[in-house]
Write an enzyme that holds these catalytic residues in place. Structure first.
Site, mmCIF file in Angstrom:
data_model
loop_
_atom_site.group_PDB
_atom_site.id
_atom_site.type_symbol
_atom_site.label_atom_id
_atom_site.label_comp_id
_atom_site.label_asym_id
_atom_site.label_seq_id
_atom_site.Cartn_x
_atom_site.Cartn_y
_atom_site.Cartn_z
ATOM 1 N N HIS A 12 0.818 -1.219 0.000
ATOM 2 C CA HIS A 12 0.000 0.000 0.000
ATOM 3 C C HIS A 12 0.848 1.264 0.000
ATOM 4 O O HIS A 12 0.336 2.356 -0.234
ATOM 5 C CB HIS A 12 -0.902 0.022 1.240
ATOM 6 C CG HIS A 12 -2.156 -0.774 1.056
ATOM 7 N ND1 HIS A 12 -2.150 -2.118 0.783
ATOM 8 C CD2 HIS A 12 -3.457 -0.400 1.081
ATOM 9 C CE1 HIS A 12 -3.397 -2.538 0.661
ATOM 10 N NE2 HIS A 12 -4.215 -1.524 0.834
HETATM 11 N N1 ADP Z 1 -13.005 -8.895 0.793
HETATM 12 C C1 ADP Z 1 -13.991 -8.010 0.634
HETATM 13 N N2 ADP Z 1 -15.168 -8.385 0.070
HETATM 14 C C2 ADP Z 1 -16.165 -7.488 -0.118
HETATM 15 N N3 ADP Z 1 -16.076 -6.197 0.227
HETATM 16 C C3 ADP Z 1 -14.941 -5.783 0.791
HETATM 17 C C4 ADP Z 1 -13.836 -6.644 1.019
HETATM 18 N N4 ADP Z 1 -12.821 -5.915 1.555
HETATM 19 C C5 ADP Z 1 -13.282 -4.646 1.656
HETATM 20 N N5 ADP Z 1 -14.544 -4.559 1.198
HETATM 21 C C6 ADP Z 1 -15.387 -3.371 1.088
HETATM 22 O O1 ADP Z 1 -14.553 -2.263 0.775
HETATM 23 C C7 ADP Z 1 -14.846 -1.185 1.641
HETATM 24 C C8 ADP Z 1 -13.597 -0.350 1.912
HETATM 25 O O2 ADP Z 1 -13.191 0.269 0.714
HETATM 26 P P1 ADP Z 1 -12.006 1.318 0.681
HETATM 27 O O3 ADP Z 1 -11.981 2.114 1.922
HETATM 28 O O4 ADP Z 1 -12.172 2.079 -0.589
HETATM 29 O O5 ADP Z 1 -10.711 0.406 0.551
HETATM 30 P P2 ADP Z 1 -9.549 0.109 1.633
HETATM 31 O O6 ADP Z 1 -10.157 -0.826 2.612
HETATM 32 O O7 ADP Z 1 -8.477 -0.509 0.816
HETATM 33 O O8 ADP Z 1 -9.164 1.414 2.239
HETATM 34 C C9 ADP Z 1 -15.398 -1.827 2.883
HETATM 35 O O9 ADP Z 1 -16.269 -0.963 3.560
HETATM 36 C C10 ADP Z 1 -16.115 -3.074 2.371
HETATM 37 O O10 ADP Z 1 -17.463 -2.829 2.038
#
Ligand code: ADP
Ligand code: MG
Lengths: 124, 194
Positions: A12
């Site tokens: 990241h």
């Molecule tokens: N393995 C997964 N399967 C489905 N949805 C997921 C998964 N991991 C994360 N998410 C979704 O992604 C969202 C977070 O997105 P975002 O904040 O843009 O990315 P990051 O977690 O990389 O910072 C979470 O609230 C959840 O809904």
């Protein structure tokens, strides 16, 4: 001589993979190690395009890929699906397993043996 | 039924909604993640809207494919490959001759689950997609159903994504990806596409 298998590091944060590749290059001079850290604009996150570029830049025929957190893995998988180079993604402790793989590849250890040594490092 | 025009309208409305709620989405992510969901989604959907405005599209499949590529390469968080996989799945399904909206949303949900391996109840966007899918099958998709699905993520303990590292501490907060997915489906209703 460049090894058949190369190492791809996905994180990241670009400084994480920059630092990790310094560590690995010290023990794996002949292993092609390429990195994808952070988003396209160098923010924190992961980038499909950067990973794809790092796969293409890797001099090896096949790639062993290591990553930090889940979303790096999801982008890696998407790149793997469209890549012509075979990519194996390891759900292992990031630093320890990338180090192990690099050192063993440099030593000319067989790929089966490398994979076997990585197995106990599986944590995700 | 999706057409080139109403699919673009739907996705444009989604981009506008995300832009308007950018701070709120990040605030939700601040509580159980890293606080970037609003920035991620608004960067991705703005790029998507721009890409959709730049060309003429012959098919719904082309629209969805173009949208998928923007989201995949511009979002930058976990939601990038997830929404990207959803829209790639939807684009593929839209290419089938006798498809409908329900089958297209089903393909989107399958794409997310294939990518992220989340099951219902894991406190992710999957919870909203599957509830919406169920309601579509029954012909009962409304704003209220969507709101309820989003709110229902609050009491859950996260099992996937960054929030899962918090364990029990993730309980009591709405999942940010569930909220943004809720916007997507509300825009389907607001756009008169249902
Ligand atoms: N393995 C997964 N399967 C489905 N949805 C997921 C998964 N991991 C994360 N998410 C979704 O992604 C969202 C977070 O997105 P975002 O904040 O843009 O990315 P990051 O977690 O990389 O910072 C979470 O609230 C959840 O809904
Ligand atoms: Mg986040």
């Amino acid at each position: 001589m460049t090894r058949k298998y190369g190492v791809l590091l996905v994180s990241h944060v670009s400084k994480i993979v920059d630092g990790l590749s310094l560590l690995l290059n010290e023990v794996a001079r002949d292993v092609s190690i390429t990195t994808a850290g952070g988003t396209d604009d160098d923010g924190i996150g992961s980038s499909f395009d950067k990973i794809q570029a790092a796969v293409n830049a890797n001099k090896a025929e096949e790639i062993l890929a290591f990553y930090d957190l889940g979303s790096s893995k999801m982008n890696l998988e998407m790149v793997k699906e469209v890549s012509e180079k075979p990519i194996t993604i390891f759900d292992t402790a990031f630093i320890e397993s990338a180090y192990t793989a690099s050192a063993l590849l440099q030593a000319g250890v067989s790929i089966d043996e490398v994979k076997k040594q990585l197995e106990p490092l599986k944590i995700k | 039924m999706l057409t080139v025009e109403n699919t673009i309208k739907w996705l444009d409305l989604f981009a506008d909604k995300v832009a308007a709620e950018k701070d709120y989405l990040s605030e939700l992510d601040q509580a159980i993640g890293d606080g970037d969901h609003g920035a991620n989604m608004s960067r991705g959907t703005a790029a998507m809207k721009e890409a959709l405005g730049k060309q003429n599209f012959g098919t719904v499949q082309d629209v969805l494919k173009t949208a998928a590529m923007s989201l995949l390469s511009k979002i930058g968080g976990a939601s990038g490959p997830l929404y990207g996989s959803a829209l790639i799945g939807m684009a593929k399904e839209a290419g089938n001759a006798d498809t409908d909206l329900t089958s297209i949303v089903q393909a989107g949900a399958d794409g997310i689950q294939k990518r992220g391996k989340a099951e219902p109840g894991d406190k992710t966007m999957v919870d909203v997609w599957l509830t919406v899918l169920h309601a579509l099958k029954e012909g009962k998709l409304t704003d209220a159903v969507i709101d309820q699905a989003v709110q229902a993520t609050a009491p859950l303990k996260a099992k996937k994504g960054r929030a899962s590292y918090l364990g029990d501490r993730s309980v009591g907060h709405i999942d940010p990806g569930a909220m943004s997915s809720g916007y997507l489906f509300k825009c389907l209703i607001a756009g008169g596409i249902l």
